[in-house]
Motif scaffolding. Structure first.
Motif, mmCIF file in Angstrom:
data_model
loop_
_atom_site.group_PDB
_atom_site.id
_atom_site.type_symbol
_atom_site.label_atom_id
_atom_site.label_comp_id
_atom_site.label_asym_id
_atom_site.label_seq_id
_atom_site.Cartn_x
_atom_site.Cartn_y
_atom_site.Cartn_z
ATOM 1 N N ASN A 370 -62.434 21.110 -16.194
ATOM 2 C CA ASN A 370 -61.640 22.165 -15.544
ATOM 3 C C ASN A 370 -61.583 23.427 -16.396
ATOM 4 O O ASN A 370 -61.769 24.536 -15.897
ATOM 5 N N ASP A 371 -61.327 23.250 -17.692
ATOM 6 C CA ASP A 371 -61.231 24.420 -18.578
ATOM 7 C C ASP A 371 -62.524 25.217 -18.589
ATOM 8 O O ASP A 371 -62.527 26.444 -18.501
ATOM 9 N N MET A 372 -63.630 24.488 -18.716
ATOM 10 C CA MET A 372 -64.904 25.208 -18.838
ATOM 11 C C MET A 372 -65.305 25.856 -17.519
ATOM 12 O O MET A 372 -65.861 26.951 -17.507
ATOM 13 N N TYR A 373 -64.987 25.193 -16.412
ATOM 14 C CA TYR A 373 -65.341 25.796 -15.128
ATOM 15 C C TYR A 373 -64.492 27.046 -14.873
ATOM 16 O O TYR A 373 -64.988 28.067 -14.382
ATOM 17 N N ASP A 374 -63.219 26.968 -15.241
ATOM 18 C CA ASP A 374 -62.355 28.151 -15.107
ATOM 19 C C ASP A 374 -62.886 29.312 -15.926
ATOM 20 O O ASP A 374 -62.830 30.460 -15.513
ATOM 21 N N ARG A 375 -63.368 28.994 -17.101
ATOM 22 C CA ARG A 375 -63.795 30.042 -18.031
ATOM 23 C C ARG A 375 -65.148 30.642 -17.645
ATOM 24 O O ARG A 375 -65.387 31.834 -17.832
ATOM 25 N N TYR A 376 -66.051 29.790 -17.126
ATOM 26 C CA TYR A 376 -67.432 30.255 -16.958
ATOM 27 C C TYR A 376 -67.948 30.336 -15.521
ATOM 28 O O TYR A 376 -68.903 31.063 -15.249
ATOM 29 N N ARG A 377 -67.424 29.500 -14.639
ATOM 30 C CA ARG A 377 -67.903 29.502 -13.240
ATOM 31 C C ARG A 377 -69.407 29.299 -13.115
ATOM 32 O O ARG A 377 -70.062 29.943 -12.304
ATOM 33 N N VAL A 378 -69.985 28.442 -13.928
ATOM 34 C CA VAL A 378 -71.398 28.074 -13.762
ATOM 35 C C VAL A 378 -71.444 26.552 -13.590
ATOM 36 O O VAL A 378 -70.505 25.838 -13.974
ATOM 37 N N PRO A 379 -72.534 26.032 -13.035
ATOM 38 C CA PRO A 379 -72.631 24.576 -12.876
ATOM 39 C C PRO A 379 -72.545 23.866 -14.231
ATOM 40 O O PRO A 379 -73.100 24.346 -15.228
ATOM 41 N N LEU A 380 -71.852 22.734 -14.244
ATOM 42 C CA LEU A 380 -71.689 21.956 -15.473
ATOM 43 C C LEU A 380 -72.468 20.649 -15.359
ATOM 44 O O LEU A 380 -72.581 20.076 -14.272
ATOM 45 N N PHE A 381 -72.977 20.193 -16.475
ATOM 46 C CA PHE A 381 -73.777 18.968 -16.498
ATOM 47 C C PHE A 381 -73.304 18.153 -17.706
ATOM 48 O O PHE A 381 -73.382 18.638 -18.842
ATOM 49 N N VAL A 422 -64.382 21.547 -9.384
ATOM 50 C CA VAL A 422 -65.337 21.877 -10.450
ATOM 51 C C VAL A 422 -66.744 21.527 -9.973
ATOM 52 O O VAL A 422 -66.955 20.482 -9.361
ATOM 53 N N GLU A 423 -67.702 22.404 -10.289
ATOM 54 C CA GLU A 423 -69.088 22.116 -9.907
ATOM 55 C C GLU A 423 -69.767 21.334 -11.025
ATOM 56 O O GLU A 423 -70.075 21.885 -12.084
ATOM 57 N N VAL A 424 -69.957 20.043 -10.800
ATOM 58 C CA VAL A 424 -70.645 19.197 -11.784
ATOM 59 C C VAL A 424 -71.935 18.738 -11.121
ATOM 60 O O VAL A 424 -71.901 18.181 -10.022
ATOM 61 N N ILE A 425 -73.070 18.972 -11.808
ATOM 62 C CA ILE A 425 -74.336 18.660 -11.121
ATOM 63 C C ILE A 425 -74.952 17.336 -11.559
ATOM 64 O O ILE A 425 -75.863 16.835 -10.920
ATOM 65 N N GLY A 426 -74.458 16.760 -12.657
ATOM 66 C CA GLY A 426 -75.058 15.495 -13.056
ATOM 67 C C GLY A 426 -74.347 14.839 -14.217
ATOM 68 O O GLY A 426 -73.436 15.420 -14.835
#
Ligand code: BG6
Length: 484
Positions: A370-381, A422-426
């Motif tokens: 959550n923290d990283m998605y809030d900060r960056y708004r890019v897909p997370l893996f 949160v956008e998690v791709i893998g």
């Protein structure tokens, strides 16, 4: 998980496992491979370990290990993936992997790191590995540099201390990006890029007692890697616009040990120091808080004109990270320290620990996502997560319910994060097959769904054996995370 019991994992979610060349391949001097930093890391006897594990070599140790033929250097033999990759990839296919994370060993392609021409036998090896993956519909996720700085570059330049290594890395990266442009789509530039400031030898092949400015050398090396990574991102997109390039961070969510405002501030500072690396690689610029940190800590970074523009123009496409544990920090004295391979904090009484004393915190993964998605708004893996534990073979079986429970809870929290939006791709769990530990070079610290019959000294049949977790993970993947 979500109230209506629907599966939060998207259909195309990339399930799989993660490894690194130096921890699995072995064959350290075969088919033209040169030595890399990890070939010189000896097995660390448990009794010799005190507190934080030392993963750096002094100049003297480096020279000694380079010449040493008698000591135990487990990363030289790995688990013989070099000769057994077909069997291993077949097992990954049986698990249902959509993705297999692997690193290319830089010194297999450029044995000393600074040659003009690549080693064709090295290129051919990875061609075969990727073909084998493709046979089963498994996407490779390739790390270009997973602690594997060629020894030639350490001797000539003291590794990433020197700016000249950028050009050698670009030559290597361009070679493999071109070679595998139709076989690999997902790439990571540097594994756990922040580790270079904790262990300059591990992250950057830097021998600190040879450095001109030992205080600054970790961050200086990181700066060179940032520039190299951005330039490689640019080149990669020109070679194949479909490539997706990620950065890779060793992430630990850092908690305040108490609600004393001093502790809140300390935790915020520590989180910022951790996220500084992704700030540069995702947002494309040094965050303002680092000016003060550098000044207060006597750190001087040499940047060249144009560096800032390179960073700004070529950010990564996605953010990947490893997550094993959270950390607690406090201004209040607490003698008890938690364990980790490079990161240590105070003991958090709410958490259980692994056989190696790492604190287990699945909810921390959700908080981090959550923290990283809030900060960056890019897909997370999530490209590393797992439990290093002792396993016991009983009548040819391994009942590793402790591993299943660790992984289940972490995957559940990824599901929660997906429900949070949160956008998690893998998700690639660390060490789907037992491999040599990074920090201690032990074999007995096992992460796999697949057991490898080999001990710390390299003795054993190397036979592969499925653990209970193998069948469990197979079900997780085939149900797309529904059957946990
Ligand atoms: C990560 C590394 O930090 O942790 C891996 O990227 C490593 O290479 C993993 O193996 C687990 O650490 P260890 O020390 O238990 O092998």
């Amino acid at each position: 998980m979500s109230q209506n019991n629907t599966v939060p994992f998207p259909k195309e979610f990339l399930w799989g496992g993660a490894t690194a060349a130096n921890q699995i391949e072995g064959a350290y001097n075969i088919d033209g491979k040169g030595l890399d930093a990890q070939d010189l890391m000896p097995f660390v006897v448990k009794e010799q370990r005190k507190g934080k594990i030392n993963m750096d070599l002094t100049s003297k140790q480096f020279e000694h290990n380079l010449a040493d033929q008698d000591g135990i250097y487990p990363k030289r033999f790995g688990i013989d993936f070099y000769h057994r990759y077909k069997e291993d990839i077949r097992l990954f296919a049986e698990l249902g992997f959509k993705v297999f994370r692997i690193s290319i060993s830089w010194s297999r392609i450029f044995p000393k790191g600074y040659e003009e021409k690549p080693n064709e036998m090295g290129l051919a090896f990875y061609d075969s590995v990727f073909d084998e993956c493709r046979k089963y519909g498994i996407q490779p996720l390739v790390t270009l540099s997973h602690y594997e700085t060629p020894v030639g570059l350490i001797e000539k330049y003291n590794g990433w201390e020197s700016r000249e290594v950028i050009d050698h890395f670009i030559r290597y990266a361009t070679t493999v990006l071109n070679q595998y442009k139709n076989k690999v789509k997902y790439w990571l530039t540097f594994n756990e890029i922040n580790v270079i400031t904790k262990s300059p030898y591990t992250g950057g092949g830097i021998i600190t007692d040879r450095a001109k400015d030992p205080i600054s050398v970790g961050y200086q090396g990181a700066h060179h890697q940032f520039v190299a990574s951005a330039l490689v991102t640019k080149i990669a997109h020109s070679i194949n616009p479909d490539f997706l390039i990620g950065c890779m961070l060793a992430r630990s969510e850092i908690y305040p040990g108490t609600n004393d405002p001093e502790d809140i501030l300390l935790a915020q500072k520590e989180n910022n120091l951790n996220l500084f690396f992704t700030d540069v690689q995702v947002r494309g610029e040094y965050p303002s808080f680092m000016d003060r940190y550098f000044e207060e800590n006597g750190i001087n970074i040499q940047k060249e004109a144009g560096d800032d523009e390179i960073l700004k123009c070529h950010p990564v496409d996605f953010l990947s990270f490893s997550y094993y544990t959270s950390l607690s920090v406090s201004t209040h004295r607490n003698e008890e320290a938690s364990e980790g391979n490079l990161f240590q904090g105070q003991v958090n009484p709410y958490l259980e620990t692994s056989d190696w004393g790492w604190q287990i915190d699945p909810i921390g993964l959700r908080v981090s996502l959550n923290d990283m998605y809030d900060r960056y708004r890019v897909p997370l893996f999530v490209v590393e997560n797992g439990l290093g534990a002792y396993d016991k073979v009983e009548d040819g079986q391994i009942h590793d319910d402790y591993r299943i429970s660790y992984l289940r809870e972490h995957i559940r929290q990824i599901g929660e994060a997906l429900c949070d939006g949160v956008e998690v791709i893998g998700y690639t769990s660390w060490g789907p097959i037992d491999l040599v530990s990074m920090s201690t070079s032990e074999m007995s610290k096992r992460y796999g769904f697949i057991y490898v019959d080999q001990d710390d000294e390299g003795k054993g049949t190397l036979d592969r054996l499925k653990k209970d977790s193998f069948y469990w993970y197979q079900r997780v993947i085939s149900s797309n995370g529904r059957d946990l």
